[in-house]
Structure formats: C-alpha cells, structure tokens
Design a protein around this motif. Structure first.
Motif, PDB file in Angstrom:
ATOM      1  N   GLY A  39       1.000  -1.223   0.109  1.00 52.78           N
ATOM      2  CA  GLY A  39       0.008  -0.355   0.027  1.00 52.78           C
ATOM      3  C   GLY A  39       0.922   1.455  -0.114  1.00 52.78           C
ATOM      4  N   VAL A  40       2.096   0.712   0.748  1.00 55.76           N
ATOM      5  CA  VAL A  40       3.431   1.916   0.818  1.00 55.76           C
ATOM      6  C   VAL A  40       3.578   2.626  -0.404  1.00 55.76           C
ATOM      7  CG1 VAL A  40       5.423   3.374   2.382  1.00 55.76           C
ATOM      8  CG2 VAL A  40       3.299   2.190   3.253  1.00 55.76           C
ATOM      9  N   GLN A  41       4.043   1.585  -0.834  1.00 61.36           N
ATOM     10  CA  GLN A  41       5.031   1.487  -2.718  1.00 61.36           C
ATOM     11  C   GLN A  41       3.796   2.137  -3.538  1.00 61.36           C
ATOM     12  OE1 GLN A  41       5.951  -2.519  -2.014  1.00 61.36           O
ATOM     13  NE2 GLN A  41       7.739  -2.054  -3.044  1.00 61.36           N
ATOM     14  N   GLY A  42       2.252   1.224  -3.229  1.00 65.75           N
ATOM     15  CA  GLY A  42       1.757   2.419  -4.413  1.00 65.75           C
ATOM     16  C   GLY A  42       1.326   3.836  -4.520  1.00 65.75           C
ATOM     17  N   ASN A  43       0.959   4.014  -3.096  1.00 68.81           N
ATOM     18  CA  ASN A  43       1.404   5.788  -2.535  1.00 68.81           C
ATOM     19  C   ASN A  43       2.507   6.345  -3.610  1.00 68.81           C
ATOM     20  OD1 ASN A  43      -1.391   5.697  -1.624  1.00 68.81           O
ATOM     21  ND2 ASN A  43      -0.620   5.547   0.188  1.00 68.81           N
ATOM     22  N   LEU A  44       3.915   5.904  -2.941  1.00 64.96           N
ATOM     23  CA  LEU A  44       5.302   6.153  -3.399  1.00 64.96           C
ATOM     24  C   LEU A  44       5.110   6.325  -5.029  1.00 64.96           C
ATOM     25  CD1 LEU A  44       7.458   7.335  -2.572  1.00 64.96           C
ATOM     26  CD2 LEU A  44       8.367   4.885  -2.370  1.00 64.96           C
ATOM     27  N   ALA A  45       4.271   5.506  -5.458  1.00 63.19           N
ATOM     28  CA  ALA A  45       4.333   5.364  -6.865  1.00 63.19           C
ATOM     29  C   ALA A  45       3.369   6.781  -7.530  1.00 63.19           C
ATOM     30  CB  ALA A  45       3.501   4.080  -7.602  1.00 63.19           C
ATOM     31  N   LEU A  46       2.599   6.885  -7.327  1.00 65.33           N
ATOM     32  CA  LEU A  46       1.772   7.709  -7.487  1.00 65.33           C
ATOM     33  C   LEU A  46       2.525   9.135  -6.963  1.00 65.33           C
ATOM     34  CD1 LEU A  46      -2.040   6.719  -5.961  1.00 65.33           C
ATOM     35  CD2 LEU A  46      -0.962   7.442  -8.299  1.00 65.33           C
ATOM     36  N   THR A  47       3.561   9.701  -5.974  1.00 66.37           N
ATOM     37  CA  THR A  47       4.469  10.871  -5.908  1.00 66.37           C
ATOM     38  C   THR A  47       5.405  10.281  -6.790  1.00 66.37           C
ATOM     39  OG1 THR A  47       3.599  10.684  -3.448  1.00 66.37           O
ATOM     40  CG2 THR A  47       5.343  11.601  -4.228  1.00 66.37           C
ATOM     41  N   TYR A  48       5.578   9.880  -7.169  1.00 70.98           N
ATOM     42  CA  TYR A  48       7.047   9.543  -8.659  1.00 70.98           C
ATOM     43  C   TYR A  48       6.486  10.071  -9.407  1.00 70.98           C
ATOM     44  CZ  TYR A  48       9.887   6.365  -5.787  1.00 70.98           C
ATOM     45  OH  TYR A  48      11.185   6.596  -5.212  1.00 70.98           O
ATOM     46  N   GLN A  49       5.068   9.305  -9.718  1.00 64.65           N
ATOM     47  CA  GLN A  49       4.286  10.386 -11.043  1.00 64.65           C
ATOM     48  C   GLN A  49       4.015  11.440 -11.498  1.00 64.65           C
ATOM     49  OE1 GLN A  49       0.953   8.058 -12.606  1.00 64.65           O
ATOM     50  NE2 GLN A  49       0.297   8.992 -13.679  1.00 64.65           N
ATOM     51  N   SER A  50       3.992  12.264  -9.896  1.00 66.88           N
ATOM     52  CA  SER A  50       3.049  13.409 -10.153  1.00 66.88           C
ATOM     53  C   SER A  50       4.835  14.584 -10.236  1.00 66.88           C
ATOM     54  CB  SER A  50       2.519  13.733  -8.799  1.00 66.88           C
ATOM     55  OG  SER A  50       1.208  13.434  -8.176  1.00 66.88           O
ATOM     56  N   LEU A  51       5.364  13.847  -9.720  1.00 72.87           N
ATOM     57  CA  LEU A  51       7.085  14.708 -10.214  1.00 72.87           C
ATOM     58  C   LEU A  51       7.827  13.824 -11.080  1.00 72.87           C
ATOM     59  CD1 LEU A  51       8.669  13.630  -6.192  1.00 72.87           C
ATOM     60  CD2 LEU A  51       8.035  16.063  -6.606  1.00 72.87           C
ATOM     61  N   GLY A  52       7.279  13.563 -11.756  1.00 70.53           N
ATOM     62  CA  GLY A  52       7.428  13.248 -13.589  1.00 70.53           C
ATOM     63  C   GLY A  52       8.454  12.262 -12.915  1.00 70.53           C
ATOM     64  N   GLN A  60       7.698   1.182  -9.784  1.00 72.98           N
ATOM     65  CA  GLN A  60       6.876   0.366  -7.957  1.00 72.98           C
ATOM     66  C   GLN A  60       5.589  -0.048  -8.152  1.00 72.98           C
ATOM     67  OE1 GLN A  60       7.421   1.179  -4.278  1.00 72.98           O
ATOM     68  NE2 GLN A  60       9.843   1.564  -5.211  1.00 72.98           N
ATOM     69  N   ASN A  61       5.384   0.677  -9.319  1.00 73.58           N
ATOM     70  CA  ASN A  61       3.617  -0.161 -10.141  1.00 73.58           C
ATOM     71  C   ASN A  61       3.610  -1.475  -9.700  1.00 73.58           C
ATOM     72  OD1 ASN A  61       1.530   2.159  -9.410  1.00 73.58           O
ATOM     73  ND2 ASN A  61       2.353   2.925 -11.491  1.00 73.58           N
ATOM     74  N   ARG A  62       4.882  -1.660 -10.595  1.00 78.59           N
ATOM     75  CA  ARG A  62       5.366  -3.430 -11.327  1.00 78.59           C
ATOM     76  C   ARG A  62       5.525  -3.691  -9.999  1.00 78.59           C
ATOM     77  NH1 ARG A  62       9.400  -6.657 -11.317  1.00 78.59           N
ATOM     78  NH2 ARG A  62      10.944  -5.619 -10.869  1.00 78.59           N
ATOM     79  N   LEU A  63       6.783  -3.786  -8.781  1.00 78.49           N
ATOM     80  CA  LEU A  63       6.100  -4.302  -8.200  1.00 78.49           C
ATOM     81  C   LEU A  63       5.721  -4.227  -6.976  1.00 78.49           C
ATOM     82  CD1 LEU A  63       9.540  -2.463  -6.609  1.00 78.49           C
ATOM     83  CD2 LEU A  63       9.625  -4.839  -7.720  1.00 78.49           C
TER      84      LEU A  63
END
Length: 88
Positions: A39-52, A60-63
C-alpha cells in the motif's frame, strides 16, 4: 500515511516523497505485513508520477502488482487495481 497523502493532495509532492520513503523504510524495518508495505509502495508510485519520475513510478507499480498477485491471486480487488495502475 495520512501526512504523506495529505502533502501530495496539496501539491507538496517533494515533501510527500520524503514522508512516504521514510514510512516505507520504517514499515520494512519493523516487519509490517507485505500487504501494508505494498500500500505504501502504491502511494509512492503516485508521488513519483506527480514528480515526473516516470521510470520509478512504473517500477513501483510493477512491484505492487506482482506483490498483490503473489499474495492474493489475479482476481483480488487489490490485484486488479494494481494491474490497472501498472498498465497506465
């Protein structure tokens, strides 16, 4: 975490990243469940995406997808959501 997600919602993505990375590290160190860590990794993926930072977001989404797939199987709701996030 609520703090990391709240920071992200207000556009403070770099601060959200810092909080989410710290949370992920803490949960791993304390031996939290794999489900919670994903769940935390999923949130992290969204943040990475927001930062480009798209390559990191995809990784992260793969993991997350393969983690849920291994834990719950291919028809579980979390697995299906993760598959959608990974595909986008």
């Amino acid at each position: 975490s609520m703090l990391g997600n709240g920071l992200g919602r207000t556009g403070q993505h770099q601060d959200a990243l810092f909080v989410q990375e710290a949370e992920l590290s803490m949960r791993r160190r304390l031996g939290d469940t794999e489900h919670n860590i994903l769940g935390v990794q999923g949130n992290l993926a969204l943040t990475y995406q927001s930062l480009g930072r798209l390559e990191e977001a995809v990784e992260q989404n793969r993991l997350v997808y393969f983690g849920y797939l291994r834990l719950h199987g291919e028809e579980d709701e979390d697995t299906l959501v993760a598959a959608n996030n990974y595909a986008v």
